[in-house]
Design a protein around this motif. Structure first.
Motif, PDB file in Angstrom:
ATOM      1  N   ASN A  37     -11.324   2.332   0.077  1.00  0.00           N
ATOM      2  CA  ASN A  37     -11.196   3.702   0.571  1.00  0.00           C
ATOM      3  C   ASN A  37     -11.103   3.742   2.093  1.00  0.00           C
ATOM      4  OD1 ASN A  37     -11.363   4.606  -2.068  1.00  0.00           O
ATOM      5  ND2 ASN A  37     -13.476   5.282  -1.901  1.00  0.00           N
ATOM      6  N   GLU A  38     -11.965   2.978   2.749  1.00  0.00           N
ATOM      7  CA  GLU A  38     -11.961   2.954   4.215  1.00  0.00           C
ATOM      8  C   GLU A  38     -10.659   2.355   4.757  1.00  0.00           C
ATOM      9  OE1 GLU A  38     -14.195   4.211   6.483  1.00  0.00           O
ATOM     10  OE2 GLU A  38     -15.159   5.138   4.759  1.00  0.00           O
ATOM     11  N   LEU A  45      -4.278   6.762   9.033  1.00  0.00           N
ATOM     12  CA  LEU A  45      -4.411   7.342  10.365  1.00  0.00           C
ATOM     13  C   LEU A  45      -3.652   6.552  11.427  1.00  0.00           C
ATOM     14  CD1 LEU A  45      -8.210   8.259  10.243  1.00  0.00           C
ATOM     15  CD2 LEU A  45      -6.262   9.829  10.081  1.00  0.00           C
ATOM     16  N   ALA A  46      -3.451   5.266  11.163  1.00  0.00           N
ATOM     17  CA  ALA A  46      -2.753   4.407  12.127  1.00  0.00           C
ATOM     18  C   ALA A  46      -1.824   3.474  11.365  1.00  0.00           C
ATOM     19  CB  ALA A  46      -3.761   3.633  12.962  1.00  0.00           C
ATOM     20  N   ALA A  47      -0.682   4.003  10.966  1.00  0.00           N
ATOM     21  CA  ALA A  47       0.241   3.275  10.088  1.00  0.00           C
ATOM     22  C   ALA A  47       0.842   2.027  10.737  1.00  0.00           C
ATOM     23  CB  ALA A  47       1.356   4.207   9.626  1.00  0.00           C
ATOM     24  N   ASP A  51      -2.571  -5.684   8.612  1.00  0.00           N
ATOM     25  CA  ASP A  51      -3.767  -5.842   7.771  1.00  0.00           C
ATOM     26  C   ASP A  51      -4.968  -6.353   8.562  1.00  0.00           C
ATOM     27  OD1 ASP A  51      -2.325  -4.965   5.605  1.00  0.00           O
ATOM     28  OD2 ASP A  51      -2.064  -6.946   4.702  1.00  0.00           O
ATOM     29  N   GLU A  52      -4.727  -7.311   9.457  1.00  0.00           N
ATOM     30  CA  GLU A  52      -5.838  -7.869  10.228  1.00  0.00           C
ATOM     31  C   GLU A  52      -6.434  -6.827  11.168  1.00  0.00           C
ATOM     32  OE1 GLU A  52      -6.839 -11.463  13.394  1.00  0.00           O
ATOM     33  OE2 GLU A  52      -4.864 -11.391  12.456  1.00  0.00           O
ATOM     34  N   GLN A  53      -5.613  -6.055  11.835  1.00  0.00           N
ATOM     35  CA  GLN A  53      -6.108  -5.027  12.736  1.00  0.00           C
ATOM     36  C   GLN A  53      -6.900  -3.967  11.974  1.00  0.00           C
ATOM     37  OE1 GLN A  53      -2.222  -4.093  14.291  1.00  0.00           O
ATOM     38  NE2 GLN A  53      -2.715  -4.949  16.312  1.00  0.00           N
ATOM     39  N   ALA A  54      -6.406  -3.580  10.812  1.00  0.00           N
ATOM     40  CA  ALA A  54      -7.123  -2.601  10.001  1.00  0.00           C
ATOM     41  C   ALA A  54      -8.475  -3.155   9.563  1.00  0.00           C
ATOM     42  CB  ALA A  54      -6.286  -2.197   8.788  1.00  0.00           C
ATOM     43  N   ALA A  55      -8.508  -4.431   9.180  1.00  0.00           N
ATOM     44  CA  ALA A  55      -9.765  -5.063   8.761  1.00  0.00           C
ATOM     45  C   ALA A  55     -10.760  -5.133   9.917  1.00  0.00           C
ATOM     46  CB  ALA A  55      -9.498  -6.459   8.199  1.00  0.00           C
TER      47      ALA A  55
END
Length: 91
Positions: A37-38, A45-47, A51-55
């Motif tokens: 979910n997170e 919010l920041a497409a 993947d690494e940056q989101a993690a």
């Protein structure tokens, strides 16, 4: 006697992971759902994030929340101790 560690398979961000731990299946699945979910929220919010940056952002948010909750717990423990002392002084 220590609990035996178990292996759990979860899917996070469409990738399968094996988690080893003492927690229940229900707990691990709840954790995986919250992480998914997170990550979904962060990516929406920041497409442009990979993947690494989101993690990394998820980890930062999680640790920040943990520190805030730890501070709250410490404050409540301090207040509880003070109230116990006041009660003991009244008796």
């Amino acid at each position: 006697m220590a609990e035996q560690k178990r292996r759990f398979k979860v899917v996070i961000d469409n990738k399968q992971y094996v988690i080893i731990g003492n927690a229940s299946e229900t707990h691990i699945q709840a954790v995986a759902q919250l992480v998914n979910n997170e990550l979904t929220q962060i990516k929406s919010l920041a497409a442009t994030l990979d993947d690494e940056q989101a993690a990394v952002l998820l980890a930062i948010n999680t640790v920040s929340d943990q520190l805030k909750q730890q501070a709250t717990i410490e404050q409540l423990e301090k207040e509880n101790k003070q109230l116990k002392q006041q009660l003991a002084e009244q008796n």
